[in-house]
Design a protein around this motif. Structure first.
Motif, PDB file in Angstrom:
ATOM      1  N   LYS A  63       0.867  -1.190   0.000  1.00  0.00           N
ATOM      2  CA  LYS A  63       0.000   0.000   0.000  1.00  0.00           C
ATOM      3  C   LYS A  63       0.901   1.237   0.000  1.00  0.00           C
ATOM      4  O   LYS A  63       1.815   1.339   0.830  1.00  0.00           O
ATOM      5  CB  LYS A  63      -0.892  -0.025   1.249  1.00  0.00           C
ATOM      6  CG  LYS A  63      -1.994   1.022   1.263  1.00  0.00           C
ATOM      7  CD  LYS A  63      -2.895   0.785   2.458  1.00  0.00           C
ATOM      8  CE  LYS A  63      -3.942   1.885   2.586  1.00  0.00           C
ATOM      9  NZ  LYS A  63      -4.897   1.895   1.456  1.00  0.00           N
ATOM     10  N   PRO A  64       0.692   2.172  -0.947  1.00  0.00           N
ATOM     11  CA  PRO A  64       1.657   3.273  -1.085  1.00  0.00           C
ATOM     12  C   PRO A  64       1.770   4.175   0.136  1.00  0.00           C
ATOM     13  O   PRO A  64       2.835   4.703   0.434  1.00  0.00           O
ATOM     14  CB  PRO A  64       1.140   4.042  -2.317  1.00  0.00           C
ATOM     15  CG  PRO A  64      -0.275   3.611  -2.491  1.00  0.00           C
ATOM     16  CD  PRO A  64      -0.353   2.220  -1.966  1.00  0.00           C
ATOM     17  N   TRP A  65       0.681   4.412   0.881  1.00  0.00           N
ATOM     18  CA  TRP A  65       0.720   5.170   2.132  1.00  0.00           C
ATOM     19  C   TRP A  65      -0.476   4.777   2.985  1.00  0.00           C
ATOM     20  O   TRP A  65      -1.405   4.139   2.495  1.00  0.00           O
ATOM     21  CB  TRP A  65       0.747   6.685   1.883  1.00  0.00           C
ATOM     22  CG  TRP A  65      -0.329   7.201   0.952  1.00  0.00           C
ATOM     23  CD1 TRP A  65      -1.643   7.347   1.227  1.00  0.00           C
ATOM     24  CD2 TRP A  65      -0.141   7.629  -0.390  1.00  0.00           C
ATOM     25  NE1 TRP A  65      -2.307   7.846   0.161  1.00  0.00           N
ATOM     26  CE2 TRP A  65      -1.406   8.035  -0.866  1.00  0.00           C
ATOM     27  CE3 TRP A  65       0.974   7.725  -1.239  1.00  0.00           C
ATOM     28  CZ2 TRP A  65      -1.584   8.517  -2.147  1.00  0.00           C
ATOM     29  CZ3 TRP A  65       0.774   8.219  -2.505  1.00  0.00           C
ATOM     30  CH2 TRP A  65      -0.494   8.608  -2.955  1.00  0.00           C
ATOM     31  N   PRO A  66      -0.430   5.126   4.259  1.00  0.00           N
ATOM     32  CA  PRO A  66      -1.534   4.722   5.150  1.00  0.00           C
ATOM     33  C   PRO A  66      -2.880   5.222   4.646  1.00  0.00           C
ATOM     34  O   PRO A  66      -2.980   6.235   3.949  1.00  0.00           O
ATOM     35  CB  PRO A  66      -1.171   5.373   6.488  1.00  0.00           C
ATOM     36  CG  PRO A  66       0.308   5.529   6.439  1.00  0.00           C
ATOM     37  CD  PRO A  66       0.636   5.799   5.015  1.00  0.00           C
ATOM     38  N   GLN A  67      -3.921   4.483   5.055  1.00  0.00           N
ATOM     39  CA  GLN A  67      -5.273   4.816   4.612  1.00  0.00           C
ATOM     40  C   GLN A  67      -5.693   6.204   5.099  1.00  0.00           C
ATOM     41  O   GLN A  67      -6.335   6.942   4.364  1.00  0.00           O
ATOM     42  CB  GLN A  67      -6.240   3.755   5.145  1.00  0.00           C
ATOM     43  CG  GLN A  67      -7.699   3.947   4.792  1.00  0.00           C
ATOM     44  CD  GLN A  67      -8.074   3.372   3.430  1.00  0.00           C
ATOM     45  OE1 GLN A  67      -7.189   3.039   2.656  1.00  0.00           O
ATOM     46  NE2 GLN A  67      -9.354   3.273   3.145  1.00  0.00           N
ATOM     47  N   LYS A  68      -5.324   6.547   6.346  1.00  0.00           N
ATOM     48  CA  LYS A  68      -5.850   7.788   6.939  1.00  0.00           C
ATOM     49  C   LYS A  68      -4.717   8.684   7.456  1.00  0.00           C
ATOM     50  O   LYS A  68      -3.566   8.253   7.565  1.00  0.00           O
ATOM     51  CB  LYS A  68      -6.785   7.452   8.107  1.00  0.00           C
ATOM     52  CG  LYS A  68      -8.045   6.690   7.690  1.00  0.00           C
ATOM     53  CD  LYS A  68      -8.930   6.397   8.888  1.00  0.00           C
ATOM     54  CE  LYS A  68     -10.185   5.642   8.494  1.00  0.00           C
ATOM     55  NZ  LYS A  68     -11.079   6.443   7.645  1.00  0.00           N
ATOM     56  N   HIS A  69      -5.123   9.916   7.787  1.00  0.00           N
ATOM     57  CA  HIS A  69      -4.269  10.883   8.480  1.00  0.00           C
ATOM     58  C   HIS A  69      -3.085  11.370   7.651  1.00  0.00           C
ATOM     59  O   HIS A  69      -2.091  11.839   8.202  1.00  0.00           O
ATOM     60  CB  HIS A  69      -3.749  10.302   9.812  1.00  0.00           C
ATOM     61  CG  HIS A  69      -4.825   9.704  10.644  1.00  0.00           C
ATOM     62  ND1 HIS A  69      -5.944  10.409  11.076  1.00  0.00           N
ATOM     63  CD2 HIS A  69      -4.974   8.423  11.121  1.00  0.00           C
ATOM     64  CE1 HIS A  69      -6.718   9.614  11.781  1.00  0.00           C
ATOM     65  NE2 HIS A  69      -6.170   8.395  11.817  1.00  0.00           N
ATOM     66  N   THR A  70      -3.150  11.258   6.318  1.00  0.00           N
ATOM     67  CA  THR A  70      -2.065  11.810   5.495  1.00  0.00           C
ATOM     68  C   THR A  70      -2.528  13.035   4.714  1.00  0.00           C
ATOM     69  O   THR A  70      -1.709  13.777   4.165  1.00  0.00           O
ATOM     70  CB  THR A  70      -1.542  10.775   4.489  1.00  0.00           C
ATOM     71  OG1 THR A  70      -2.599  10.428   3.586  1.00  0.00           O
ATOM     72  CG2 THR A  70      -1.033   9.536   5.193  1.00  0.00           C
TER      73      THR A  70
END
Length: 226
Positions: A63-70
């Motif tokens: 997954k390229p980056w976390p689902q949330k909080h970015t």
């Protein structure tokens, strides 16, 4: 029976011949002719175009980056179709483009195309066209004698032998002329086994302005299409 003029390769009228109304003088069925051309051109398609889906493109397991909080949109893979270098959505895959056409429709289409050319006055019958050796110059001379120079011409010869093969080779460098040998597959003759190397077809007839048939070709066509 319809009547057509018979010429020699010098362009001289040497008589007339009767040709079958069933083959050369019917009301053309344009719908069936279109179906034949569509069928014929479909057979030419390779069907090899292929693209990779998101499941076939390499990479993208993480997954390229976390689902949330970015603060960025959520993504599960860098190989999604909306990503650069990602998979292709609904892209082409190898397939068979060929179609089927009943034999009766094929014969009707051929009879329609031949009749169309006859009624237009664009069907020319010669007693025979043979060359002892390939010669583009001689071929050009024959076309001029028949008043066909500069026109898009289809010449149909009855079977494979060296003299007819020379005619085909002589027209090879002429962009507006095509020679086909409409032989029957598996037929045997005294000198050699006849091999189907071309075949009479609706697309070639309609794709050329003038149709030139050797008289033996006319006889063969009537035998097959009646």
């Amino acid at each position: 029976m319809a009547v057509i003029d018979l010429y020699n390769v010098k362009g001289q009228k040497i008589g007339t011949r009767e040709i079958s109304d069933e083959v050369f003088n019917i009301d053309p069925n344009y719908d069936v002719m279109w179906r034949y051309v569509d069928y014929q051109l479909s057979l030419r398609r390779a069907g090899t175009a292929s693209t990779k889906t998101r499941g076939e493109v390499s990479g993208g397991g993480r997954k390229p980056w976390p689902q949330k909080h970015t603060g960025r949109a959520r993504h599960g893979s860098i190989r999604s179709p909306i990503w650069r270098h990602g998979g292709v959505a609904h892209g082409p895959k190898p397939r068979d483009w060929s179609k089927k056409l009943p034999k009766k429709m094929k014969k009707l289409a051929l009879r329609s195309a031949l009749s169309q050319r006859f009624r237009e006055g664009n069907l020319i019958v010669v007693d025979d066209i043979k060359l002892e050796k390939p010669s583009t110059k001689e071929m050009i001379g024959i076309l001029k004698n028949l008043g066909l120079d500069g026109q898009k011409v289809l010449i149909v010869l009855p079977w494979k032998n060296p003299e007819y093969e020379n005619v085909k080779l002589s027209a090879r460098n002429l962009e507006t002329v095509k020679v086909i040998i409409a032989d029957n597959p598996g037929a045997r003759r005294e000198d050699e086994r006849a091999i189907r190397i071309d075949g009479l077809n609706v697309y070639d007839i309609m794709n050329h302005d003038k149709l030139v048939l050797a008289w033996d070709t006319v006889v063969k066509i009537e035998e097959v299409l009646k």
